[in-house]
Design an enzyme around this catalytic site. Structure first.
Site, short mmCIF file in Angstrom:
data_model
loop_
_atom_site.label_atom_id
_atom_site.label_comp_id
_atom_site.label_asym_id
_atom_site.label_seq_id
_atom_site.Cartn_x
_atom_site.Cartn_y
_atom_site.Cartn_z
N GLY A 185 0.80 -1.21 0.00
CA GLY A 185 0.00 0.00 0.00
C GLY A 185 0.84 1.26 0.00
N SER A 186 0.36 2.28 0.67
CA SER A 186 0.96 3.62 0.57
C SER A 186 2.29 3.76 1.29
CB SER A 186 -0.03 4.67 1.11
OG SER A 186 -1.15 4.75 0.25
N THR A 187 2.72 2.75 2.05
CA THR A 187 4.08 2.83 2.59
C THR A 187 5.09 2.90 1.44
OG1 THR A 187 4.19 0.42 2.76
CG2 THR A 187 3.56 1.64 4.74
N ILE A 188 4.71 2.34 0.27
CA ILE A 188 5.58 2.34 -0.91
C ILE A 188 5.73 3.77 -1.47
CG2 ILE A 188 5.87 1.44 -3.26
CD1 ILE A 188 6.35 -0.61 -1.05
N LYS A 189 4.80 4.66 -1.12
CA LYS A 189 4.94 6.05 -1.57
C LYS A 189 6.18 6.72 -0.97
CE LYS A 189 -0.01 6.52 -2.38
NZ LYS A 189 -1.30 6.96 -1.86
#
Length: 534
Positions: free
Chosen positions: A255-259
């Site tokens: 999810g958005s941790t990859i951002k």
């Protein structure tokens, strides 16, 4: 004379037999003379606390060909052994083999009671049994041994695959040569993390939960917990299907941790600054794929706002600015697309598209379309926090000097500064506010990924993660928490990362920061966590 000779011969035979019986070692003495080729080193934590050790035990064997009355012997032994039926014992005693095991690892009381029975052709052999004082708390890290004291999972198995295992199998290892293996795990922190996650399992009723704490400067794993776990005293639990070590052995869309990586990539390769504007005013259409924001502001966003508002559209546009090939290369350099190396056998290989297309690049920018492990996600984020230096993770002690020799420069110092600023800002003003533990200058990034159920993304099943770093002026520690498929804490409560993974991370930091020698700062009106950034 012949008759006298026969009597003398019988008499001498009886005397010799009695002498041999008298010379036979007691159970306690037999334990002290056990075969040290099956011994293993103690495993201790970074402070010398024992995580695994050998204990001497007696095992019961029989020589079936010499058993006088198998029926009577099996009846007597069944009353002592308890977990073995008379029929099982009788079958073994009637075997044609010259040697059979009856029971491995007797208790002292069992050994003494069997000795008092005085059954012929029954004997004891000294062995060792592995004991794990920390129980469930370190089960996924330490692993298990089999009945012959050979490692079958976790660090125990890795030991047997190392040079120690070669020496042990060759019989060249003896008790005097075995030195304790020291790990980077801190048993105190491990206990705190395990307790917090155990409470989270009761509070949010997820399928699983886990956390890993890394020393960002050395790559040392300070704590690694994955629930459900197992009791090493009951090895059969480890074989149950949900007992996977999900921190290193499970792959997930993060999810958005990859951002975190997407934003760092934009700053590093996309000529972006914190003030760079991306058009997030309308959904982005790529073929049949429509990228939209769950809480769209319907306007252009700065790079800072893309990160704080976790904009999928803005993140995709950051990937467009860098280019498809450069994006894939950056994820590879961050270690997200290849198997991570660590002293555990339970390590999964990330899953990514065989052919990297534009749509894969755009969805990967916000953490969809490829799956990696929580451990290597934490390792990559630690690199971004650690002045851009990627250090491989380890369970074995490593100094900062040794780590610098192994480090690879993943991003520049400036990019690292900018990302630390964004992490701290997100904990002060963004989705990580519940993790802003007073005094400890925490930063972080949330991630809520919809799980694939029956081939489709489900709005009601999430994999939630939160990556935190502290203290943000120069982070020493990175914590990654995940909550797999949580249920609402109460009717109407959310199931996003901010609702569960973030408060769990806060509880872990509150419990462990002082144990990690991170001193709180309360009188800090200017917030020194921002002081490094101009």
């Amino acid at each position: 004379m012949i008759v006298c000779a026969l009597f003398v011969g019988v008499y001498l035979t009886i005397c010799g037999k009695l002498a041999l019986i008298g010379m036979r070692a007691s159970p306690e003495e037999e334990v002290s003379t056990l075969d040290r080729t099956v011994a293993r080193p103690d495993i201790v934590d970074r402070n010398g606390v024992i995580l695994a050790t050998d204990l001497p035990v007696l095992s019961l064997f029989a020589e079936p060909r010499k058993v006088v009355d198998a029926d009577e012997a099996s009846e007597a032994l069944a009353g002592v052994l308890g977990n073995m039926t008379r029929e099982e014992i009788y079958k073994r005693l009637k075997s044609r083999a010259s040697f059979v095991w009856l029971k491995r690892g007797l208790t002292p009381d069992q050994a003494n009671e069997i000795k008092r029975l005085g059954i012929p052709a029954i004997g004891f052999r000294g062995e060792v049994r592995r004991f794990y004082p920390q129980g469930r708390e370190t089960s996924h890290v330490i692993g298990l041994t089999d009945i012959d004291n050979g490692g079958i999972s976790g660090f125990e198995r890795w030991l047997d695959q190392s040079s120690f295992g070669v020496l042990r199998k060759s019989g060249l290892m003896n008790g005097a040569q075995i030195k304790a293996s020291q790990l980077t795990i801190d048993a105190r922190v491990q206990h705190a993390v395990h307790e917090v996650l155990d409470k989270a399992m009761e509070q949010y009723h997820p399928a699983a939960a886990g956390a890993v704490i890394l020393n960002a400067k050395t790559g040392e794993v300070i704590s690694l917990v994955s629930l459900p776990d197992f009791d090493p005293a009951t090895p059969s639990e480890a074989a149950e299907k949900d007992r996977l070590n999900r921190v290193s052995g499970g792959v997930f869309e993060m999810g958005s941790t990859i951002k975190t990586f997407t934003t760092a990539m934009a700053l590093e390769l996309g000529n972006a600054e914190l003030t760079t504007i991306y058009d997030a005013s309308h959904p982005l259409v790529i073929g049949s794929q429509v990228i939209h924001d769950s809480h769209s502001k319907g306007k252009p966003l700065s790079l800072v706002d893309v990160f704080l508002q976790s904009s999928n559209i803005g993140s995709a546009r950051e990937a467009i600015a860098v280019g498809m090939e450069n994006h894939k290369a950056f994820l590879e350099r961050a270690g997200l697309l290849s198997k991570v190396a660590i002293e555990l056998p339970e390590v999964a290989t990330p899953v990514s598209p065989r052919v990297w297309r534009q749509v894969n690049s755009l969805t990967s920018a916000f953490g969809h379309g490829f799956a990696t492990t929580p451990l290597q996600t934490a390792v990559g984020i630690a690199a971004i926090m650690n002045h851009g230096r990627l250090v491989p993770p380890t369970l074995l002690p490593r100094s900062e000097e040794e780590a610098r020799a192994l480090a690879v420069q993943m991003v520049s110092e400036k990019t690292s500064d900018d990302m630390r600023y964004l992490f701290r800002l997100n904990a002060v003003k963004g989705s990580g506010r519940k993790a802003n533990v007073a005094g400890f200058r925490v930063g972080g990034k949330t991630g809520t990924a919809e799980k694939v159920i029956d081939g489709r993304y489900s709005h009601n099943n999430n994999f939630n993660a939160f990556a935190a770093a502290f203290p943000m002026e120069d982070p020493t520690f990175v914590l990654l928490v995940f909550i797999d498929d949580p249920r609402p804490e109460f009717p109407g409560a959310g199931i996003t990362s901010a609702a569960n993974a973030v408060p769990v991370a806060a509880a872990i930091i509150e419990r462990s920061a002082l144990l990690l020698d991170v001193l709180p700062v309360f009188d800090d009106p200017e917030d020194t966590a921002f002081a490094f950034h101009d």
